[in-house]
Design a protein around this motif. Sequence first.
Motif, short mmCIF file in Angstrom:
data_model
loop_
_atom_site.label_atom_id
_atom_site.label_comp_id
_atom_site.label_asym_id
_atom_site.label_seq_id
_atom_site.Cartn_x
_atom_site.Cartn_y
_atom_site.Cartn_z
N LYS A 1 0.54 3.72 -10.30
CA LYS A 1 -0.43 2.68 -10.69
C LYS A 1 -0.03 2.00 -12.00
CE LYS A 1 -3.55 1.47 -8.92
NZ LYS A 1 -3.72 0.43 -7.87
N ARG A 2 0.59 2.75 -12.91
CA ARG A 2 1.02 2.14 -14.17
C ARG A 2 2.28 1.31 -13.99
NH1 ARG A 2 0.12 6.76 -18.90
NH2 ARG A 2 -2.14 6.48 -19.07
N THR A 3 3.19 1.75 -13.12
CA THR A 3 4.47 1.07 -12.96
C THR A 3 4.38 -0.09 -11.99
OG1 THR A 3 5.51 3.24 -13.29
CG2 THR A 3 6.93 1.46 -12.55
N TYR A 4 3.53 0.05 -10.98
CA TYR A 4 3.38 -0.99 -9.95
C TYR A 4 1.89 -1.31 -9.77
CZ TYR A 4 8.10 0.68 -9.04
OH TYR A 4 9.42 1.06 -9.18
N PRO A 5 1.27 -1.97 -10.76
CA PRO A 5 -0.19 -2.16 -10.75
C PRO A 5 -0.71 -3.00 -9.59
CG PRO A 5 0.84 -3.45 -12.50
CD PRO A 5 1.89 -2.54 -11.98
N ALA A 6 0.15 -3.82 -8.96
CA ALA A 6 -0.32 -4.63 -7.84
C ALA A 6 -0.35 -3.85 -6.54
CB ALA A 6 0.57 -5.86 -7.68
N MET A 7 0.22 -2.65 -6.52
CA MET A 7 0.29 -1.84 -5.31
C MET A 7 -0.96 -0.96 -5.19
SD MET A 7 3.32 0.81 -4.17
CE MET A 7 3.12 1.81 -5.68
N SER A 8 -1.61 -1.02 -4.03
CA SER A 8 -2.77 -0.16 -3.79
C SER A 8 -2.29 1.25 -3.45
CB SER A 8 -3.61 -0.71 -2.64
OG SER A 8 -4.12 -1.99 -2.93
N VAL A 9 -3.06 2.25 -3.88
CA VAL A 9 -2.72 3.65 -3.60
C VAL A 9 -3.89 4.32 -2.88
CG1 VAL A 9 -2.16 5.90 -4.57
CG2 VAL A 9 -1.19 3.83 -5.59
N ILE A 10 -3.60 4.86 -1.70
CA ILE A 10 -4.58 5.66 -0.97
C ILE A 10 -4.06 7.09 -0.94
CG2 ILE A 10 -5.75 6.07 1.23
CD1 ILE A 10 -5.52 3.11 1.82
N MET A 11 -4.84 8.02 -1.45
CA MET A 11 -4.44 9.42 -1.48
C MET A 11 -4.77 10.09 -0.16
SD MET A 11 -5.85 10.59 -5.23
CE MET A 11 -7.53 10.51 -4.62
N LEU A 12 -3.85 10.92 0.31
CA LEU A 12 -4.09 11.78 1.46
C LEU A 12 -4.25 13.19 0.92
CD1 LEU A 12 -1.37 10.33 3.87
CD2 LEU A 12 -3.77 9.64 3.64
N THR A 13 -5.44 13.77 1.05
CA THR A 13 -5.73 15.03 0.38
C THR A 13 -6.17 16.10 1.38
OG1 THR A 13 -8.08 14.60 0.00
CG2 THR A 13 -6.54 13.73 -1.62
N ALA A 14 -6.00 17.35 0.97
CA ALA A 14 -6.48 18.46 1.78
C ALA A 14 -8.00 18.41 1.87
CB ALA A 14 -6.03 19.78 1.17
N GLN A 15 -8.53 18.79 3.02
CA GLN A 15 -9.98 18.71 3.27
C GLN A 15 -10.78 19.45 2.20
OE1 GLN A 15 -11.63 17.17 6.10
NE2 GLN A 15 -13.38 17.46 4.76
N VAL B 1 0.85 -1.20 0.00
CA VAL B 1 0.00 0.00 0.00
C VAL B 1 0.88 1.24 0.00
CG1 VAL B 1 -1.77 1.31 1.22
CG2 VAL B 1 -1.84 -1.18 1.26
N LEU B 2 0.53 2.20 -0.85
CA LEU B 2 1.18 3.49 -0.89
C LEU B 2 0.22 4.54 -0.36
CD1 LEU B 2 3.53 5.34 -1.88
CD2 LEU B 2 2.36 5.45 -4.09
N LEU B 3 0.62 5.22 0.73
CA LEU B 3 -0.16 6.35 1.26
C LEU B 3 0.47 7.61 0.70
CD1 LEU B 3 -0.60 5.31 5.01
CD2 LEU B 3 -2.11 4.83 3.07
N LEU B 4 -0.21 8.26 -0.24
CA LEU B 4 0.39 9.32 -1.02
C LEU B 4 -0.26 10.67 -0.76
CD1 LEU B 4 2.30 10.23 -3.32
CD2 LEU B 4 0.52 9.52 -4.95
N ASP B 5 0.49 11.58 -0.17
CA ASP B 5 0.04 12.96 -0.02
C ASP B 5 0.10 13.64 -1.39
OD1 ASP B 5 -0.63 15.48 0.87
OD2 ASP B 5 1.34 15.90 1.70
N LEU B 6 -0.96 14.29 -1.80
CA LEU B 6 -0.97 14.91 -3.13
C LEU B 6 -0.28 16.26 -3.17
CD1 LEU B 6 -4.44 13.99 -4.66
CD2 LEU B 6 -2.26 12.78 -4.75
N MET B 7 0.02 16.84 -2.01
CA MET B 7 0.68 18.15 -1.97
C MET B 7 2.14 17.95 -1.54
SD MET B 7 -1.67 20.22 -2.95
CE MET B 7 -1.02 21.81 -2.47
#
Length: 239
Positions: A74-88, A54-60
């Motif tokens: 997602k294109r390079t590591y398609p088996a890895m889940s990505v959860i975005m951490l975003t500003a409210q 799992v990748l926890l990715l801050d967008l800022m």
Amino acid sequence: MMPSTETFRVLVVDDDADIRTLLLGYLSKHRMQVDAVPDGASLRAWLVCHQADVLLLDLMLPDDDGLSLCLWAKRTYPAMSVIMLTAQGDPASRVVGLELGADDYLPKPFEPRELVARIKAVLRRGGGAAPHSRPVVRFAGWEFDRLRHEMVAADGTMVALSAAEYRLLSAFVDHPGRVLSRDQLLDLTRAPGVVVNDRSIDLTVSRLRAKLGDDGHLERPLIRTARGAGYLFDTGAKP
């Protein structure tokens, strides 16, 4: 499916040192092996030598566009889940990120217990390609590469697909020769957290037809409209 090992690996990408420290401590208590890096360059370097579930990715991030990093990951590591951490207050980025392939999002500030629940949920769903899905599908002179989210024409030309086009084509190739209603296509292509409707399906069908050269120029259309019923992907295969 969640990894069968006792622990699974999470990579946190956030330029806020306090958040990195918090998540390193908290997630480690929940059967997770956790690493943390502060920026996009460190993320790319880390993934050269390691793997994450799992990748926890801050967008800022200070050095890179989080949305571009999401698409690249997602294109390079398609088996890895990505959860975005975003500003409210940044709903637009959340929607775009999910369209680019992110598996979930969590607005800041967030409750760590909710983050643990969301990590476990995306692992249960599986962030990569479905195991029953063929990674490469060939039809009518085209080669559809699910892992790279692209099509290759008979002359070798590569055609990139948006996340919405990718999900729609995946639904079609998994159900050839069957009429799929708009409701069925919505269920098959809906990304978590994205509100879509019948019009969204029609627009994505139109864009996909154009990329396939199927916008009225083929003697036998690949994507046929079944009036009042939906769409049918016609490659000559039996349902």
